[in-house]
Design an enzyme around this catalytic site. Sequence first.
Site, short mmCIF file in Angstrom:
data_model
loop_
_atom_site.label_atom_id
_atom_site.label_comp_id
_atom_site.label_asym_id
_atom_site.label_seq_id
_atom_site.Cartn_x
_atom_site.Cartn_y
_atom_site.Cartn_z
N SER A 37 0.53 -1.75 0.42
CA SER A 37 0.01 0.37 0.29
C SER A 37 0.90 1.50 -0.28
O SER A 37 0.18 2.41 -0.03
CB SER A 37 -0.94 0.24 1.62
OG SER A 37 -1.77 -0.55 1.17
N LYS A 71 0.40 3.21 -2.64
CA LYS A 71 -1.25 3.78 -3.17
C LYS A 71 -0.66 5.61 -3.29
O LYS A 71 -1.11 6.54 -3.99
CB LYS A 71 -2.19 4.44 -2.19
CG LYS A 71 -2.61 2.40 -2.42
CD LYS A 71 -2.95 1.80 -1.32
CE LYS A 71 -3.37 0.63 -1.86
NZ LYS A 71 -4.40 0.06 -0.09
N TYR A 95 -2.13 -3.83 -10.64
CA TYR A 95 -1.85 -3.20 -9.65
C TYR A 95 -1.57 -3.74 -8.74
O TYR A 95 -0.16 -3.38 -8.10
CB TYR A 95 -3.30 -3.19 -8.92
CG TYR A 95 -3.66 -2.63 -7.75
CD1 TYR A 95 -3.56 -1.72 -7.20
CD2 TYR A 95 -3.89 -3.95 -6.97
CE1 TYR A 95 -3.75 -1.22 -5.88
CE2 TYR A 95 -4.10 -3.98 -5.64
CZ TYR A 95 -4.04 -2.34 -5.37
OH TYR A 95 -4.47 -2.01 -3.46
N TYR A 104 -4.51 3.82 7.17
CA TYR A 104 -5.78 2.92 7.65
C TYR A 104 -6.72 3.87 7.95
O TYR A 104 -6.56 4.71 8.67
CB TYR A 104 -5.89 1.55 7.37
CG TYR A 104 -4.47 0.84 6.55
CD1 TYR A 104 -4.43 1.13 5.05
CD2 TYR A 104 -3.90 0.23 7.49
CE1 TYR A 104 -3.43 0.35 4.53
CE2 TYR A 104 -2.74 -0.61 6.68
CZ TYR A 104 -2.57 -0.40 4.74
OH TYR A 104 -1.28 -1.00 4.68
N VAL A 150 1.22 -3.62 4.00
CA VAL A 150 0.88 -5.12 4.55
C VAL A 150 2.31 -5.58 4.20
O VAL A 150 2.52 -7.20 5.02
CB VAL A 150 -0.25 -5.91 4.07
CG1 VAL A 150 -1.47 -5.41 5.10
CG2 VAL A 150 0.00 -6.16 2.54
N1 GLN Z 1 -1.82 -5.63 -2.22
C1 GLN Z 1 -2.26 -5.44 -1.11
C2 GLN Z 1 -3.23 -5.92 -1.33
O1 GLN Z 1 -4.20 -5.05 -2.27
C3 GLN Z 1 -1.72 -3.65 -0.82
C4 GLN Z 1 -3.28 -3.74 0.79
C5 GLN Z 1 -1.79 -3.80 1.49
O2 GLN Z 1 -0.86 -3.03 2.02
N2 GLN Z 1 -2.56 -2.89 2.77
O3 GLN Z 1 -4.42 -5.78 -0.03
#
Ligand code: GLN
Length: 311
Positions: free
Chosen positions: A67, A70, A195, A247, A265
Amino acid sequence: MKMPCQKSSELKLLVEEAKRYTKDGKVADYIPELGKANRDDLSIAIHYPDGKCISAGDIDKKITLQSISKVISLALVLMERGFQYVFERVGMEPTGDPFNSIAKLETMAPAKPLNPMINAGALVVTHMIKGDSIADRFHRLLSFIRELADDSSIGYCEQVAQSEFETADLNRALCYFLKQHHIITEDVDALLDLYTKQCAIEMNCLDLGRIGMIFAMDGMDPLNGKRIMPEDVARICKTFMVTCGMYNASGEFAIKIGIPAKSGVSGGIMGAVPGKFGIGIFGPALDEKGNSVAGIKLLELLSRNYRLSMF
Ligand code: GLN
Protein backbone atom coordinates in the site's frame (compact mmCIF):
# COMPACT_ATOMS: atom_id res chain seq x y z
CA MET A 1 25.88 9.55 -5.73
CA LYS A 2 24.47 7.97 -2.61
CA MET A 3 26.39 8.27 0.61
CA PRO A 4 26.69 5.04 2.57
CA CYS A 5 24.23 4.76 5.42
CA GLN A 6 25.86 5.14 8.86
CA LYS A 7 24.84 2.72 11.60
CA SER A 8 23.47 4.71 14.54
CA SER A 9 23.79 3.45 18.11
CA GLU A 10 20.95 5.75 19.20
CA LEU A 11 18.61 4.27 16.59
CA LYS A 12 19.78 0.78 17.50
CA LEU A 13 18.58 1.27 21.08
CA LEU A 14 15.16 2.40 19.88
CA VAL A 15 14.94 -0.57 17.48
CA GLU A 16 15.78 -2.95 20.30
CA GLU A 17 13.06 -1.45 22.47
CA ALA A 18 10.44 -1.51 19.69
CA LYS A 19 11.39 -5.04 18.66
CA ARG A 20 9.83 -6.38 21.83
CA TYR A 21 6.44 -5.75 20.24
CA THR A 22 6.92 -7.93 17.14
CA LYS A 23 5.58 -10.88 19.12
CA ASP A 24 2.20 -9.11 19.37
CA GLY A 25 1.90 -9.04 15.58
CA LYS A 26 1.39 -11.46 12.73
CA VAL A 27 2.94 -11.55 9.26
CA ALA A 28 0.37 -10.98 6.47
CA ASP A 29 -0.44 -14.27 4.78
CA TYR A 30 -3.53 -13.45 2.72
CA ILE A 31 -0.94 -12.86 -0.01
CA PRO A 32 0.77 -16.26 0.45
CA GLU A 33 4.26 -15.06 -0.62
CA LEU A 34 4.27 -12.39 2.12
CA GLY A 35 3.74 -15.11 4.73
CA LYS A 36 7.40 -16.12 4.25
CA ALA A 37 8.70 -12.96 5.97
CA ASN A 38 10.45 -13.19 9.33
CA ARG A 39 8.12 -11.83 12.03
CA ASP A 40 10.93 -10.52 14.23
CA ASP A 41 12.70 -8.34 11.66
CA LEU A 42 12.84 -4.61 12.32
CA SER A 43 14.98 -2.04 10.54
CA ILE A 44 14.99 1.69 9.88
CA ALA A 45 16.79 4.19 7.69
CA ILE A 46 16.51 7.97 8.07
CA HIS A 47 17.41 9.96 4.97
CA TYR A 48 18.29 13.64 5.33
CA PRO A 49 18.05 16.26 2.56
CA ASP A 50 21.85 16.66 2.47
CA GLY A 51 22.26 13.00 1.53
CA LYS A 52 23.26 11.85 5.01
CA CYS A 53 21.64 8.65 6.15
CA ILE A 54 21.54 6.84 9.49
CA SER A 55 20.19 3.37 10.10
CA ALA A 56 19.69 0.43 12.43
CA GLY A 57 18.84 -3.19 11.68
CA ASP A 58 19.32 -5.02 8.40
CA ILE A 59 18.52 -2.28 5.90
CA ASP A 60 19.64 -4.30 2.88
CA LYS A 61 16.56 -6.50 2.97
CA LYS A 62 14.18 -5.79 0.13
CA ILE A 63 10.54 -5.14 0.86
CA THR A 64 7.60 -4.89 -1.48
CA LEU A 65 5.78 -1.56 -1.30
CA GLN A 66 2.21 -2.90 -1.14
CA SER A 67 0.00 0.00 0.00
CA ILE A 68 2.94 2.41 0.23
CA SER A 69 2.79 2.41 -3.57
CA LYS A 70 -0.66 4.04 -3.37
CA VAL A 71 0.73 7.42 -2.41
CA ILE A 72 3.25 7.30 -5.26
CA SER A 73 0.73 6.24 -7.92
CA LEU A 74 -1.48 9.07 -6.64
CA ALA A 75 1.34 11.60 -7.16
CA LEU A 76 1.86 10.26 -10.69
CA VAL A 77 -1.79 10.49 -11.75
CA LEU A 78 -2.19 13.95 -10.20
CA MET A 79 0.67 15.06 -12.44
CA GLU A 80 -0.58 13.19 -15.51
CA ARG A 81 -4.30 13.94 -15.25
CA GLY A 82 -4.67 17.04 -13.09
CA PHE A 83 -6.54 17.48 -9.81
CA GLN A 84 -10.04 17.87 -11.24
CA TYR A 85 -9.97 14.67 -13.29
CA VAL A 86 -8.58 12.63 -10.39
CA PHE A 87 -10.92 13.94 -7.70
CA GLU A 88 -13.97 13.46 -9.90
CA ARG A 89 -13.18 9.73 -9.59
CA VAL A 90 -11.82 9.34 -6.07
CA GLY A 91 -12.68 11.27 -2.90
CA MET A 92 -10.72 12.99 -0.12
CA GLU A 93 -12.32 11.59 3.04
CA PRO A 94 -11.12 8.96 5.51
CA THR A 95 -13.40 5.93 5.81
CA GLY A 96 -12.87 4.52 9.30
CA ASP A 97 -13.15 1.08 7.66
CA PRO A 98 -10.47 -1.56 6.93
CA PHE A 99 -8.37 -0.91 3.80
CA ASN A 100 -10.05 -3.61 1.73
CA SER A 101 -13.65 -2.93 2.77
CA ILE A 102 -16.42 -2.75 0.18
CA ALA A 103 -19.06 -1.49 2.64
CA LYS A 104 -18.95 2.27 1.94
CA LEU A 105 -18.99 1.78 -1.84
CA GLU A 106 -22.43 0.28 -1.61
CA THR A 107 -23.91 2.89 0.66
CA MET A 108 -22.49 5.96 -1.12
CA ALA A 109 -23.99 7.51 -4.21
CA PRO A 110 -22.21 7.85 -6.57
CA ALA A 111 -20.14 4.73 -5.77
CA LYS A 112 -16.90 6.73 -5.89
CA PRO A 113 -14.23 5.40 -3.46
CA LEU A 114 -13.80 7.72 -0.47
CA ASN A 115 -10.03 8.15 -0.78
CA PRO A 116 -6.99 6.92 -2.75
CA MET A 117 -5.38 5.08 0.20
CA ILE A 118 -8.02 2.34 0.52
CA ASN A 119 -7.89 -0.48 -2.01
CA ALA A 120 -11.01 0.65 -3.92
CA GLY A 121 -9.54 4.15 -4.34
CA ALA A 122 -6.06 2.88 -5.18
CA LEU A 123 -7.47 0.61 -7.89
CA VAL A 124 -9.17 3.63 -9.44
CA VAL A 125 -5.88 5.58 -9.23
CA THR A 126 -3.97 2.75 -10.94
CA HIS A 127 -6.71 2.66 -13.57
CA MET A 128 -5.90 6.33 -14.28
CA ILE A 129 -2.17 5.74 -14.97
CA LYS A 130 -1.64 6.74 -18.60
CA GLY A 131 -0.04 4.54 -21.25
CA ASP A 132 -0.65 2.34 -24.29
CA SER A 133 -0.38 -1.01 -22.56
CA ILE A 134 -0.05 -2.53 -19.09
CA ALA A 135 3.71 -2.79 -19.64
CA ASP A 136 3.93 0.85 -20.69
CA ARG A 137 1.85 2.06 -17.71
CA PHE A 138 3.89 -0.05 -15.30
CA HIS A 139 7.09 1.32 -16.79
CA ARG A 140 5.92 4.93 -16.26
CA LEU A 141 5.24 4.22 -12.60
CA LEU A 142 8.50 2.34 -12.14
CA SER A 143 10.52 5.14 -13.80
CA PHE A 144 8.91 7.67 -11.47
CA ILE A 145 9.77 5.52 -8.44
CA ARG A 146 13.36 5.07 -9.66
CA GLU A 147 13.65 8.83 -10.00
CA LEU A 148 12.26 9.43 -6.48
CA ALA A 149 14.66 6.91 -4.96
CA ASP A 150 17.52 7.80 -7.32
CA ASP A 151 17.98 4.09 -7.90
CA SER A 152 17.68 2.71 -11.41
CA SER A 153 17.99 -0.86 -10.20
CA ILE A 154 14.53 -0.87 -8.55
CA GLY A 155 12.21 -3.54 -9.98
CA TYR A 156 9.36 -5.71 -8.79
CA CYS A 157 9.14 -9.15 -7.20
CA GLU A 158 7.45 -11.49 -9.67
CA GLN A 159 6.57 -14.13 -7.06
CA VAL A 160 4.80 -11.61 -4.82
CA ALA A 161 2.93 -10.07 -7.78
CA GLN A 162 1.88 -13.52 -9.03
CA SER A 163 0.91 -14.68 -5.55
CA GLU A 164 -1.35 -11.65 -5.07
CA PHE A 165 -2.79 -11.86 -8.60
CA GLU A 166 -3.85 -15.46 -7.99
CA THR A 167 -5.53 -14.73 -4.67
CA ALA A 168 -6.90 -11.17 -5.09
CA ASP A 169 -10.57 -12.08 -5.17
CA LEU A 170 -11.57 -9.28 -2.82
CA ASN A 171 -9.78 -6.71 -4.99
CA ARG A 172 -11.42 -8.31 -8.05
CA ALA A 173 -14.80 -7.86 -6.36
CA LEU A 174 -14.02 -4.17 -5.72
CA CYS A 175 -13.05 -3.73 -9.38
CA TYR A 176 -16.18 -5.40 -10.71
CA PHE A 177 -18.32 -3.23 -8.46
CA LEU A 178 -16.53 -0.11 -9.69
CA LYS A 179 -16.83 -1.28 -13.29
CA GLN A 180 -20.58 -1.74 -12.94
CA HIS A 181 -20.68 1.90 -11.79
CA HIS A 182 -18.46 3.05 -14.71
CA ILE A 183 -15.66 4.33 -12.47
CA ILE A 184 -13.37 1.65 -13.88
CA THR A 185 -13.74 0.99 -17.60
CA GLU A 186 -10.90 -1.40 -18.45
CA ASP A 187 -10.64 -5.18 -18.21
CA VAL A 188 -10.53 -6.16 -14.53
CA ASP A 189 -7.75 -8.74 -14.81
CA ALA A 190 -5.60 -6.33 -16.83
CA LEU A 191 -6.01 -3.72 -14.10
CA LEU A 192 -5.21 -6.29 -11.41
CA ASP A 193 -2.12 -7.34 -13.33
CA LEU A 194 -0.90 -3.73 -13.21
CA TYR A 195 -1.99 -3.18 -9.59
CA THR A 196 -0.35 -6.35 -8.25
CA LYS A 197 2.91 -5.48 -10.03
CA GLN A 198 2.71 -1.97 -8.56
CA CYS A 199 2.26 -3.42 -5.05
CA ALA A 200 5.19 -5.82 -5.64
CA ILE A 201 7.71 -3.09 -6.51
CA GLU A 202 10.55 -3.74 -4.10
CA MET A 203 13.32 -1.72 -2.51
CA ASN A 204 15.26 -1.46 0.74
CA CYS A 205 14.62 0.88 3.68
CA LEU A 206 17.18 3.37 2.44
CA ASP A 207 15.34 3.88 -0.86
CA LEU A 208 12.07 4.10 1.04
CA GLY A 209 13.54 6.77 3.32
CA ARG A 210 14.80 8.70 0.30
CA ILE A 211 11.32 8.75 -1.25
CA GLY A 212 9.94 9.94 2.09
CA MET A 213 12.56 12.70 2.06
CA ILE A 214 11.36 13.94 -1.37
CA PHE A 215 7.81 14.22 -0.01
CA ALA A 216 9.18 15.91 3.13
CA MET A 217 10.96 18.46 0.91
CA ASP A 218 7.75 19.29 -0.99
CA GLY A 219 8.69 17.37 -4.14
CA MET A 220 12.19 18.80 -4.59
CA ASP A 221 15.25 16.59 -4.78
CA PRO A 222 17.69 18.78 -2.81
CA LEU A 223 20.60 16.57 -3.83
CA ASN A 224 20.42 17.48 -7.50
CA GLY A 225 18.17 20.56 -7.37
CA LYS A 226 15.52 18.85 -9.50
CA ARG A 227 11.81 19.27 -8.88
CA ILE A 228 10.33 15.76 -9.15
CA MET A 229 6.75 16.76 -8.47
CA PRO A 230 4.93 20.08 -8.03
CA GLU A 231 4.68 21.35 -4.46
CA ASP A 232 0.88 21.03 -4.53
CA VAL A 233 1.08 17.35 -5.46
CA ALA A 234 3.48 16.65 -2.58
CA ARG A 235 1.23 18.62 -0.23
CA ILE A 236 -1.88 16.65 -1.24
CA CYS A 237 -0.04 13.32 -0.86
CA LYS A 238 1.24 14.25 2.61
CA THR A 239 -2.25 15.34 3.64
CA PHE A 240 -3.63 11.94 2.60
CA MET A 241 -0.79 10.29 4.50
CA VAL A 242 -1.94 12.10 7.65
CA THR A 243 -5.68 11.52 7.21
CA CYS A 244 -5.68 8.01 5.66
CA GLY A 245 -2.08 6.73 5.44
CA MET A 246 -2.37 4.24 8.29
CA TYR A 247 -5.85 3.05 7.22
CA ASN A 248 -8.39 3.11 10.04
CA ALA A 249 -5.64 3.74 12.60
CA SER A 250 -4.77 7.14 11.11
CA GLY A 251 -6.44 9.18 13.86
CA GLU A 252 -4.59 7.47 16.70
CA PHE A 253 -1.35 7.62 14.70
CA ALA A 254 -1.76 11.39 14.16
CA ILE A 255 -2.31 11.92 17.88
CA LYS A 256 0.50 9.66 19.11
CA ILE A 257 3.08 10.26 16.37
CA GLY A 258 2.03 13.18 14.17
CA ILE A 259 4.13 12.40 11.09
CA PRO A 260 2.75 11.97 7.56
CA ALA A 261 3.25 8.24 6.92
CA LYS A 262 2.09 5.41 4.69
CA SER A 263 2.12 1.74 5.59
CA GLY A 264 1.86 -1.48 3.60
CA VAL A 265 0.99 -5.08 4.51
CA SER A 266 4.57 -6.16 3.79
CA GLY A 267 5.39 -4.34 7.05
CA GLY A 268 6.91 -1.27 5.41
CA ILE A 269 6.25 2.28 6.58
CA MET A 270 7.38 5.39 4.73
CA GLY A 271 7.47 8.58 6.80
CA ALA A 272 7.97 12.18 5.66
CA VAL A 273 8.84 14.64 8.43
CA PRO A 274 8.06 17.97 6.73
CA GLY A 275 11.19 19.97 5.91
CA LYS A 276 13.40 17.60 7.90
CA PHE A 277 13.88 14.04 6.61
CA GLY A 278 12.37 10.85 5.24
CA ILE A 279 12.00 7.54 7.09
CA GLY A 280 11.95 3.99 5.76
CA ILE A 281 10.93 1.20 8.15
CA PHE A 282 10.55 -2.53 7.70
CA GLY A 283 8.89 -4.68 10.35
CA PRO A 284 6.63 -7.42 8.92
CA ALA A 285 4.72 -8.28 12.13
CA LEU A 286 1.37 -6.52 11.65
CA ASP A 287 -1.34 -5.44 14.06
CA GLU A 288 -4.99 -6.27 13.41
CA LYS A 289 -5.38 -3.21 11.17
CA GLY A 290 -2.52 -4.26 8.90
CA ASN A 291 0.17 -1.84 10.17
CA SER A 292 3.66 -2.82 11.32
CA VAL A 293 3.24 -3.19 15.07
CA ALA A 294 6.90 -2.63 15.99
CA GLY A 295 7.27 -0.05 13.21
CA ILE A 296 4.57 2.08 14.81
CA LYS A 297 6.18 1.63 18.22
CA LEU A 298 9.53 2.71 16.78
CA LEU A 299 7.97 5.83 15.25
CA GLU A 300 6.29 6.59 18.55
CA LEU A 301 9.65 6.45 20.36
CA LEU A 302 11.31 8.58 17.68
CA SER A 303 8.54 11.15 17.65
CA ARG A 304 8.54 11.43 21.44
CA ASN A 305 12.34 11.54 21.87
CA TYR A 306 12.96 14.05 19.07
CA ARG A 307 9.66 16.02 19.22
CA LEU A 308 8.76 15.23 15.62
CA SER A 309 4.99 15.67 15.75
CA MET A 310 3.89 18.36 13.31
CA PHE A 311 0.90 19.28 15.49
N1 GLN B 1 -1.52 -5.41 -2.30
C1 GLN B 1 -2.26 -5.26 -1.09
C2 GLN B 1 -3.75 -5.41 -1.33
O1 GLN B 1 -4.27 -4.86 -2.22
C3 GLN B 1 -1.97 -3.92 -0.50
C4 GLN B 1 -2.75 -3.70 0.78
C5 GLN B 1 -1.97 -3.05 1.86
O2 GLN B 1 -0.75 -2.97 1.86
N2 GLN B 1 -2.71 -2.65 2.86
O3 GLN B 1 -4.41 -6.11 -0.59
